[in-house]
Design an enzyme around this catalytic site. Structure first.
Site, short mmCIF file in Angstrom:
data_model
loop_
_atom_site.label_atom_id
_atom_site.label_comp_id
_atom_site.label_asym_id
_atom_site.label_seq_id
_atom_site.Cartn_x
_atom_site.Cartn_y
_atom_site.Cartn_z
N GLU A 1 0.81 -1.15 -0.27
CA GLU A 1 0.17 -0.12 -0.07
C GLU A 1 0.91 1.24 -0.12
O GLU A 1 1.53 1.52 1.11
CB GLU A 1 -0.90 -0.07 1.31
CG GLU A 1 -1.92 -1.26 1.31
CD GLU A 1 -2.84 -1.26 0.13
OE1 GLU A 1 -2.78 -0.50 -0.73
OE2 GLU A 1 -3.73 -2.33 0.17
N CYS B 1 -1.94 9.37 2.38
CA CYS B 1 -1.83 8.54 1.17
C CYS B 1 -2.93 9.24 0.20
O CYS B 1 -2.71 9.24 -1.08
CB CYS B 1 -1.86 7.08 1.31
SG CYS B 1 -2.94 6.37 2.23
P1 NAD Z 1 8.50 5.30 4.06
O1 NAD Z 1 8.30 4.40 2.67
O2 NAD Z 1 9.47 6.31 4.35
O3 NAD Z 1 8.48 4.29 5.15
C1 NAD Z 1 7.35 3.36 5.60
C2 NAD Z 1 7.89 2.40 6.16
O4 NAD Z 1 8.72 1.54 5.45
C3 NAD Z 1 8.83 2.72 7.59
O5 NAD Z 1 8.37 1.79 8.67
C4 NAD Z 1 10.08 2.44 7.05
O6 NAD Z 1 11.22 2.15 8.24
C5 NAD Z 1 9.92 1.04 6.16
N1 NAD Z 1 11.15 1.07 5.11
C6 NAD Z 1 11.56 2.10 4.58
N2 NAD Z 1 12.47 1.40 3.70
C7 NAD Z 1 12.58 0.07 3.83
C8 NAD Z 1 13.26 -1.07 3.34
N3 NAD Z 1 14.06 -1.01 2.25
N4 NAD Z 1 12.89 -2.27 3.74
C9 NAD Z 1 12.14 -2.54 4.63
N5 NAD Z 1 11.33 -1.31 5.23
C10 NAD Z 1 11.49 -0.28 4.71
O7 NAD Z 1 6.99 6.22 4.27
P2 NAD Z 1 6.66 7.21 5.35
O8 NAD Z 1 7.28 8.43 5.13
O9 NAD Z 1 6.87 6.50 6.80
O10 NAD Z 1 5.04 7.38 4.96
C11 NAD Z 1 4.55 8.29 3.98
C12 NAD Z 1 4.22 7.27 2.79
O11 NAD Z 1 3.23 6.33 3.11
C13 NAD Z 1 3.55 8.08 1.58
O12 NAD Z 1 4.23 7.88 0.40
C14 NAD Z 1 2.29 7.58 1.81
O13 NAD Z 1 1.27 7.58 0.59
C15 NAD Z 1 2.51 6.19 2.12
N6 NAD Z 1 1.29 5.71 2.60
C16 NAD Z 1 0.19 4.70 1.95
C17 NAD Z 1 -0.79 4.19 2.54
C18 NAD Z 1 -1.74 3.42 1.82
O14 NAD Z 1 -2.40 2.60 2.24
N7 NAD Z 1 -1.74 3.33 0.40
C19 NAD Z 1 -1.08 4.45 3.94
C20 NAD Z 1 -0.31 5.45 4.51
C21 NAD Z 1 0.78 6.06 4.14
#
Ligand code: NAD
Length: 513
Positions: A266, A300
């Site tokens: 997501e 998001c």
């Molecule tokens: P992010 O991608 O920076 O981090 C999200 C999570 O992924 C964190 O827990 C982080 O530690 C982990 N992560 C990062 N790199 C990783 C890797 N290489 N391997 C495994 N885990 C890893 O996102 P953010 O800044 O925390 O959140 C904002 C983003 O999330 C926005 O792009 C938003 O649109 C999206 N979002 C999507 C939804 C949905 O349901 N589609 C819901 C909420 C947020």
């Protein structure tokens, strides 16, 4: 505009202590936790290393081997109790979400309400995990499908929905017979610790009531991307549900595919709305303003692109600008605030970079400046920005996780629809219209290609009853409601022969004496 002067760390600590979390858990550790409300440090938590993570995942796998044997409605009873504990803790957990993630009070509470709603949904589901009985071509045979627990469900969550995302996955995974491992955002570990404590309370009541549940059924792993990677790489995790940016999804997706593990991704959204000539403009203004400015553009499903028909542009856009100029920006903990802070300085810099690029591409920017910098030097509040763009170009085709609304004038419906569909990060979308043909076309096969397509409501604020998520690059919505549960189970097709012969292929004979 004022900023609250309450002791945020003290209040967070009180909430955690009230949930039974020892002070050492949030006071002694390697990872500093900051509140975006003031930028101040509100705790330190202990991160786990990759080896510790691997050991914890092994233990959670052992729990799965037992939990899968518990009848599904009994598993549902645990989730029912989790829903009860969440109801009891709603005010505290909602407040902690506001303190740690900077959401306004009603959104912090709304996030916990989503957790409660998915628990209710999952309890009902625990009695409905059924497959089909399928007409078989063979005489005296019956063929059916059965759904079985899958294994450890890995959950990686983003900062902006620090607790709801876990519950969408956890409630379904638990009734489906899986154990769970959660790697929350490193920016919001306190709300994760609180949620785990609430789960432990439910588990204690469950066991006290005479039910059995294995140790390590739910495991929390605090840390950054390396801990997420350990979860993604672990061979005993057959499913990882990862919520976050498309950048993260691109790192996680191929790794899971390489070991044939299942992924629920997501990811980010660059969501649009179309305002047509027949739109009810009062309704549209409310829908657009809330979807674009709410949670300071850090959803998001936040509205980021607005296509306005030329006949209503000069009526709608000035009114929208007025709303933007007057919206209360400030402490999310104070009543009346609609727009709280950005999560951190990096988010602020990303926003300013996008605005500069938009200007470069011919855009006219209104708003976007930093606010309250003197009251809180390390917090990042901004006036939401409207950018009138001559065309969909430059930063308009990216997701910038901040309150920027790009507005583009259009004259022809098909062009607006094509613009809606022209970005890869299509998660959610809306149309504001009273023209039935436009509304139906928008939700039809030739309409919006996003996982969520709405009519006369904004793109944000999905309900748990629908399959949420839906980033089109990753194949549409699959978390929470609808039949999303199937992603957490494995399907088996079973054929039973109740006859006394076993027909072989025509002409095949062998001696069985
Ligand atoms: P992010 O991608 O920076 O981090 C999200 C999570 O992924 C964190 O827990 C982080 O530690 C982990 N992560 C990062 N790199 C990783 C890797 N290489 N391997 C495994 N885990 C890893 O996102 P953010 O800044 O925390 O959140 C904002 C983003 O999330 C926005 O792009 C938003 O649109 C999206 N979002 C999507 C939804 C949905 O349901 N589609 C819901 C909420 C947020």
């Amino acid at each position: 505009m004022t900023l609250t002067t309450i002791d945020l760390g003290g209040e967070a600590g009180k909430i955690l202590a009230g949930l039974g979390v020892p002070a050492a858990v949030w006071q002694e550790g390697t990872l500093s936790v900051r509140s975006p409300v003031s930028g101040e440090k509100i705790g330190s938590v202990q991160e786990v290393g990759p080896d510790e993570a691997a050991t914890a995942i092994e233990a959670t796998h052992k729990a799965f081997l037992e939990w899968r044997l518990v009848p599904a409605p009994r598993r549902g009873e645990l989730v029912r109790l989790l829903g009860e504990e969440l109801r009891a803790a709603k005010d505290d957990l909602g407040r902690l979400v506001s303190i740690e993630a900077g959401k306004i009070v009603s959104e912090g509470l709304g996030e916990v309400q989503e957790m409660i709603d998915i628990c209710d949904f999952a309890v009902g589901l625990s009695r409905q995990l059924y497959g089909l009985t399928i007409a078989t071509e063979r005489a005296d045979h019956r063929m059916m499908e059965t759904w079985h627990p899958l294994g450890v469900t890995g959950i990686i969550s983003a900062f902006n929905f620090p607790v709801a995302v876990w519950s969408w996955n956890a409630a379904l995974a638990l009734v489906c017979g899986n154990s769970i491992v959660w790697k929350p955002s490193e920016k919001t570990p306190l709300t994760a610790i609180a949620s785990q404590a609430i789960f432990e309370k439910a588990l204690k009541r469950y066991i006290e009531a005479g039910n059995t549940a294995p140790a390590n059924l739910s495991t929390l792993l605090i840390g950054g991307a390396p801990v997420g990677e350990a979860l993604v790489d672990h061979p005993k995790v057959p499913l990882v549900s990862a919520t976050g940016s498309t950048r993260m999804g691109r790192a996680v997706g191929p790794k899971l595919a390489a070991r044939f593990a299942r992924a629920i991704l997501e990811l980010g959204g660059n969501n649009a709305a179309i305002v047509t000539p027949t739109a009810n403009l009062d309704l549209t203004l409310r829908g657009v303003a809330f979807a674009a400015m709410g949670t300071a553009g850090q959803r998001c499903t936040s509205l980021r692109r607005l296509f306005v028909h030329e006949t209503v542009y000069d009526t709608l856009v000035p009114r929208l600008k007025k709303a933007y100029a007057s919206v209360p920006v400030g402490s999310p903990l104070e009543a009346g605030t609609l727009v709280g802070p950005l999560i951190d300085e990096a988010a602020f810099n990303g926003m300013q970079k996008a605005l500069a690029a938009a200007k470069q591409a011919g855009g006219t920017v209104t708003g976007g400046e930093r606010l309250l910098a003197e009251e809180a030097t390390s917090a990042f509040y901004v006036r939401p920005a409207i950018v009138e763009m001559p065309e969909q170009t430059g930063p308009v085709v990216e997701e910038t996780f901040a309150p920027i609304l790009y507005v583009i004038k259009y004259s022809d419906f098909d062009t607006a629809l094509a613009l809606n569909n022209a970005v890869p990060q299509g998660l959610s979308s809306s149309i504001f219209t009273n023209d039935m043909r436009e509304a139906e076309a928008f939700v039809s096969a030739r309409g919006s290609d996003c996982g969520i397509a709405n009519v006369n409501i904004g793109p944000s604020g999905a309900e748990i009853g629908g399959a949420f998520g839906g980033e089109k690059e990753t194949g549409g919505g699959r978390e929470s409601g609808s039949d999303a549960w199937k992603g957490y189970m494995r399907r088996a097709t079973n054929t039973v022969n109740y006859g006394s012969t076993l027909p072989l292929a025509q002409g095949v004979k062998f001696d069985i004496a």
